[in-house]
Write an enzyme that holds these catalytic residues in place. Structure first.
Site, PDB file in Angstrom:
ATOM      1  N   SER A  83      10.319 -37.432 -16.701  1.00 16.20           N
ATOM      2  CA  SER A  83      10.513 -37.495 -15.245  1.00 16.20           C
ATOM      3  C   SER A  83      11.678 -36.640 -14.777  1.00 16.20           C
ATOM      4  O   SER A  83      11.965 -36.591 -13.578  1.00 16.20           O
ATOM      5  CB  SER A  83      10.754 -38.944 -14.823  1.00 16.20           C
ATOM      6  N   THR A 196      13.145 -40.381 -12.180  1.00 14.66           N
ATOM      7  CA  THR A 196      14.303 -39.632 -11.700  1.00 14.66           C
ATOM      8  C   THR A 196      15.499 -40.233 -12.401  1.00 14.66           C
ATOM      9  O   THR A 196      15.436 -41.371 -12.855  1.00 14.66           O
ATOM     10  CB  THR A 196      14.451 -39.851 -10.165  1.00 14.66           C
ATOM     11  N   THR A 214      15.560 -34.673 -10.961  1.00 13.62           N
ATOM     12  CA  THR A 214      14.186 -35.124 -11.229  1.00 13.62           C
ATOM     13  C   THR A 214      13.228 -33.949 -11.382  1.00 13.62           C
ATOM     14  O   THR A 214      13.507 -32.847 -10.911  1.00 13.62           O
ATOM     15  CB  THR A 214      13.693 -35.993 -10.046  1.00 13.62           C
ATOM     16  N   ARG A 224       6.220 -29.041  -3.275  1.00 11.99           N
ATOM     17  CA  ARG A 224       6.587 -30.359  -2.743  1.00 11.99           C
ATOM     18  C   ARG A 224       8.026 -30.692  -3.173  1.00 11.99           C
ATOM     19  O   ARG A 224       8.403 -30.538  -4.324  1.00 11.99           O
ATOM     20  CB  ARG A 224       5.632 -31.424  -3.277  1.00 11.99           C
ATOM     21  N   GLY A 226      10.900 -33.725  -3.115  1.00 12.40           N
ATOM     22  CA  GLY A 226      11.105 -35.155  -2.892  1.00 12.40           C
ATOM     23  C   GLY A 226      12.465 -35.427  -2.275  1.00 12.40           C
ATOM     24  O   GLY A 226      13.080 -34.552  -1.654  1.00 12.40           O
ATOM     25  N   ASP A 227      12.915 -36.648  -2.444  1.00  9.67           N
ATOM     26  CA  ASP A 227      14.209 -37.041  -1.872  1.00  9.67           C
ATOM     27  C   ASP A 227      15.394 -36.591  -2.711  1.00  9.67           C
ATOM     28  O   ASP A 227      16.510 -36.484  -2.204  1.00  9.67           O
ATOM     29  CB  ASP A 227      14.258 -38.570  -1.730  1.00  9.67           C
ATOM     30  N   THR A 247      15.775 -43.728  -6.520  1.00 12.64           N
ATOM     31  CA  THR A 247      14.643 -43.279  -7.333  1.00 12.64           C
ATOM     32  C   THR A 247      13.376 -43.910  -6.745  1.00 12.64           C
ATOM     33  O   THR A 247      13.450 -44.840  -5.954  1.00 12.64           O
ATOM     34  CB  THR A 247      14.787 -43.697  -8.818  1.00 12.64           C
ATOM     35  N   GLY A 248      12.237 -43.398  -7.158  1.00  7.23           N
ATOM     36  CA  GLY A 248      10.979 -43.944  -6.642  1.00  7.23           C
ATOM     37  C   GLY A 248      10.327 -42.977  -5.669  1.00  7.23           C
ATOM     38  O   GLY A 248      10.591 -41.771  -5.700  1.00  7.23           O
ATOM     39  N   GLY A 250       9.732 -40.589  -3.198  1.00  6.63           N
ATOM     40  CA  GLY A 250      10.667 -39.769  -2.440  1.00  6.63           C
ATOM     41  C   GLY A 250      10.341 -39.692  -0.965  1.00  6.63           C
ATOM     42  O   GLY A 250      11.243 -39.659  -0.116  1.00  6.63           O
TER      43      GLY A 250
HETATM   44  N1  GLY Z   1      12.284 -39.760  -6.167  1.00  8.43           N
HETATM   45  C1  GLY Z   1      11.770 -38.634  -6.797  1.00  8.43           C
HETATM   46  C2  GLY Z   1      10.714 -37.958  -6.054  1.00  8.43           C
HETATM   47  O1  GLY Z   1       9.992 -38.573  -5.293  1.00  8.43           O
HETATM   48  O2  GLY Z   1      10.560 -36.766  -6.226  1.00  8.43           O
END
Ligand code: GLY
Length: 344
Positions: A83, A196, A214, A224, A226-227, A247-248, A250
């Site tokens: 990850s 992450t 991540t 794409r 993420g957060d 984490t999780g 995003g």
């Molecule tokens: N939290 C990691 C992502 O969604 O990319």
């Protein structure tokens, strides 16, 4: 002197806001004014080794940012963690694209890279953006070329194990990608691996830093983001108050500005556990799209928020029961249970 002033600002602003906006969290008096006597580091559950290294380095008087980045480098370089970094699961084209950001509390500065290819340790590139540019965020090929200009090596990050897993997904492709068919946009959402590492550090001088890194959502649409590379979403550090990482899913953390919300909650007097729970409740409230809801009308995804306050108190919270986080308070690293919103 700087931290004494900062402390007054924290309590002053916090007391007023707590009285006005967050009456349930009037526990400002309970906050220890002093930072902890020993360094503290917290991380997502895959960060036992990271928090261990971060605390070891802070004990050796290393800067908090260097300490946490050095910690997550262990996981970025580990092909077994699919990850993060090298060995991370690729995008839908089979190419590994990495996201990372870091934030240094004492200098109020941040660095970030998104959708970077071929570079094993994206957190180190984020650190270079912080230190060696007038910018905060570099993306894609620009981030890659910046890393190469600083002497980093371009490498193939796709391990055989990750390639085999991606191939299996590709061979079974139907409604399991991110391209929503008109029908799927209304009804379906297939959960896929996310993972992450976020790592936060605090030293006895009260200096805070954090990093999140991540490979993002597995098999994502190329490009794409993420957060994790977004300051305020996957990470936020305020040296007067505390730090938060996420984490999780995003997308949910971006929409809620999750980490920033948690730090602001702590500024307004919430303890870390209350602060992360409130952040998660906002995510739940903002999840209204039926394709993201389970049969009970709750999110069909997970988000975990990790908070470290300036006095050394910490907590992590997940939407659903059963998550843990890593902590090191000067001894060995251990896993603690997250607070949660729903048993299931
Ligand atoms: N939290 C990691 C992502 O969604 O990319």
């Amino acid at each position: 002197m700087k931290s004494a002033l900062s402390r007054r600002r924290f309590l002053g602003a916090g007391a007023a806001a707590a009285a006005a906006a967050v009456p349930a969290a009037s526990n400002l008096e309970a906050i220890e004014p002093a930072p902890p006597a020993k360094p503290v580091s917290i991380s997502s559950a895959n960060g036992l080794a990271a928090t261990n290294r971060a605390v070891k380095l802070m004990n050796a008087k290393e800067d908090t940012l260097e300490a946490v980045i050095s910690g997550v480098n262990i996981v970025e370089a580990d092909p077994k963690d699919m990850s993060v970094g090298y060995g991370g699961l690729p995008n839908e084209d089979g190419v590994v694209e990495l996201d990372s950001c870091c934030m240094h509390g004492p200098s109020c500065n941040a660095g970030s890279v998104a959708s970077i290819r071929d570079i094993k340790l994206p957190s180190r590139v984020a650190q270079l953006v912080l230190k060696r540019t007038d910018h905060v965020m570099l993306v894609g090929d620009g981030a890659r070329r910046f890393a190469l200009a600083h002497g980093m090596k371009a490498e193939n990050l796709l391990t055989d194990a990750a390639r085999r897993q991606w191939l299996k997904w590709k061979e079974n492709l139907s409604d399991k990608d991110d391209w929503l068919s008109p029908k799927e946009a209304e009804t379906g959402h297939e959960a896929r691996p996310t993972g992450t590492i976020t790592c936060l550090g605090l030293n006895p001088a009260g200096e805070l830093s954090g990093v999140t890194t991540t490979s993002g959502l597995a098999y994502k649409i190329p490009g794409r983001i993420g957060d994790s590379p977004i300051i305020g979403a996957g990470l936020y550090v305020d040296n007067d108050v505390g730090a938060c990482g996420a984490t999780g899913r995003g997308e949910a953390v971006i929409i809620s500005c999750g980490s920033r919300i948690v730090v602001e909650n702590m500024r307004h007097g919430m303890d870390p556990a209350a602060a992360v729970k409130d952040g998660l409740k906002r995510i739940v409230k903002q999840t209204v799209d039926p394709r993201l809801l389970d049969k009970k009308g709750r999110p069909d995804f997970e988000v975990v928020l990790y908070a470290l306050r300036k006095d050394g108190r910490h907590a992590a919270g997940s939407i659903y029961k059963g998550r843990q986080y890593a902590v090191n308070e000067g001894g060995g690293s251990k896993l603690l249970d997250c607070v949660h919103l729903f048993d299931r």
